[in-house]
Design an enzyme around this catalytic site. Sequence first.
Site, PDB file in Angstrom:
ATOM      1  N   ARG A 193       0.833  -1.199   0.000  1.00  0.00           N
ATOM      2  CA  ARG A 193       0.000   0.000   0.000  1.00  0.00           C
ATOM      3  C   ARG A 193       0.868   1.250   0.000  1.00  0.00           C
ATOM      4  NH1 ARG A 193      -4.741   2.114   3.969  1.00  0.00           N
ATOM      5  NH2 ARG A 193      -4.751   4.224   3.149  1.00  0.00           N
ATOM      6  N   ARG A 209      -6.337   1.636  -3.202  1.00  0.00           N
ATOM      7  CA  ARG A 209      -5.405   1.007  -2.257  1.00  0.00           C
ATOM      8  C   ARG A 209      -5.369  -0.502  -2.441  1.00  0.00           C
ATOM      9  NH1 ARG A 209      -7.995   3.729   2.241  1.00  0.00           N
ATOM     10  NH2 ARG A 209      -7.901   5.400   0.726  1.00  0.00           N
ATOM     11  N   ASP A 219      -6.576  -2.064   2.865  1.00  0.00           N
ATOM     12  CA  ASP A 219      -6.819  -1.157   3.975  1.00  0.00           C
ATOM     13  C   ASP A 219      -7.309  -2.029   5.120  1.00  0.00           C
ATOM     14  OD1 ASP A 219      -7.016   1.422   4.942  1.00  0.00           O
ATOM     15  OD2 ASP A 219      -9.115   1.644   4.348  1.00  0.00           O
ATOM     16  N   ASP A 233      -8.794  -1.568   8.875  1.00  0.00           N
ATOM     17  CA  ASP A 233      -9.259  -0.591   9.865  1.00  0.00           C
ATOM     18  C   ASP A 233      -9.735  -1.295  11.131  1.00  0.00           C
ATOM     19  OD1 ASP A 233      -8.924   1.733   8.307  1.00  0.00           O
ATOM     20  OD2 ASP A 233     -10.860   1.435   7.321  1.00  0.00           O
TER      21      ASP A 233
HETATM   22  O1  GSY Z   1     -12.194   3.380   4.374  1.00  0.00           O
HETATM   23  C1  GSY Z   1     -11.715   2.414   3.587  1.00  0.00           C
HETATM   24  C2  GSY Z   1     -11.353   2.846   2.220  1.00  0.00           C
HETATM   25  N1  GSY Z   1     -12.495   3.267   1.400  1.00  0.00           N
HETATM   26  C3  GSY Z   1     -13.476   2.504   0.881  1.00  0.00           C
HETATM   27  C4  GSY Z   1     -13.765   1.127   0.967  1.00  0.00           C
HETATM   28  O2  GSY Z   1     -13.075   0.323   1.612  1.00  0.00           O
HETATM   29  N2  GSY Z   1     -14.888   0.715   0.287  1.00  0.00           N
HETATM   30  C5  GSY Z   1     -15.672   1.570  -0.430  1.00  0.00           C
HETATM   31  N3  GSY Z   1     -16.714   1.079  -1.067  1.00  0.00           N
HETATM   32  N4  GSY Z   1     -15.408   2.892  -0.515  1.00  0.00           N
HETATM   33  C6  GSY Z   1     -14.318   3.352   0.141  1.00  0.00           C
HETATM   34  N5  GSY Z   1     -13.862   4.604   0.211  1.00  0.00           N
HETATM   35  C7  GSY Z   1     -12.755   4.532   0.982  1.00  0.00           C
HETATM   36  S1  GSY Z   1     -11.783   5.893   1.385  1.00  0.00           S
END
Ligand code: GSY
Length: 162
Positions: free
Chosen positions: A83, A92, A95, A97
Site C-alpha cells: 500500500r 489502495r 486497507d 481498519d
Molecule cells: O475506508 C476504507 C477505504 N475506502 C473505501 C472502501 O473500503 N470501500 C468503499 N466502497 N469505498 C471506500 N472509500 C474509501 S476511502
Amino acid sequence: MNRVYLGLGTNIEPRKSHLEKALEQLKQNEAITIVKQSNRYETAPVGYTEQADFLNMVVEIKTTLSPELLLDRCQTIEKELGRERTIRFGPRTIDLDILLYNEENIKTERLTVPHPRMHERGFVLIPLAEIAPHIKIGEETIDKLLNKLPKQERDDVKVWQQ
Ligand code: GSY
C-alpha cells in the site's frame, strides 16, 4: 482477551488475493485468532468516487494485542502488501481498519475507535451485521444504523462470490 472487529478493503487487482494475503498475515501472528469472517462484498467507492469498485469484508478477531500494537500490526500488513498512501481516500491494495475494540472508546493521535465513519458506511455495516447481528455501536443497534442508510448505499454493497 480482547474482541475486535476489523474492516478490510481493496480496489486494486488482484483484489481477492490481497484480502487472502492480509488474512493469512493476521493468522500468522500468534497474538491474533480469527473467530469469524464475513462474505466478501463488492462495493461502489464512497467518498472519492472516481476509482474502481472495492472488495470489502469484516472479520472478528480475538487478540492479546493492545489497540496501538494491533494498529502497528495492521499498518505493517498494509505496507507489506504494497500500500502506498498517494491520494487520500484513493485506490489502495489493502486497507485494514480497527472498527471496534471490545466496547471501548479510544481517541489517540493515531487511532479513533469506534471507527469514526463506520456508522454511515454500508460497506462496513452490511458485512459487520452479517457476522455480528446483535452488536451495538455506541448506543445504536446495528439494525437501526442499517435502516438509516440511504437505499442507494445499501444497493451499492453486494455479496461477491468468485
Ligand atoms: O475506508 C476504507 C477505504 N475506502 C473505501 C472502501 O473500503 N470501500 C468503499 N466502497 N469505498 C471506500 N472509500 C474509501 S476511502
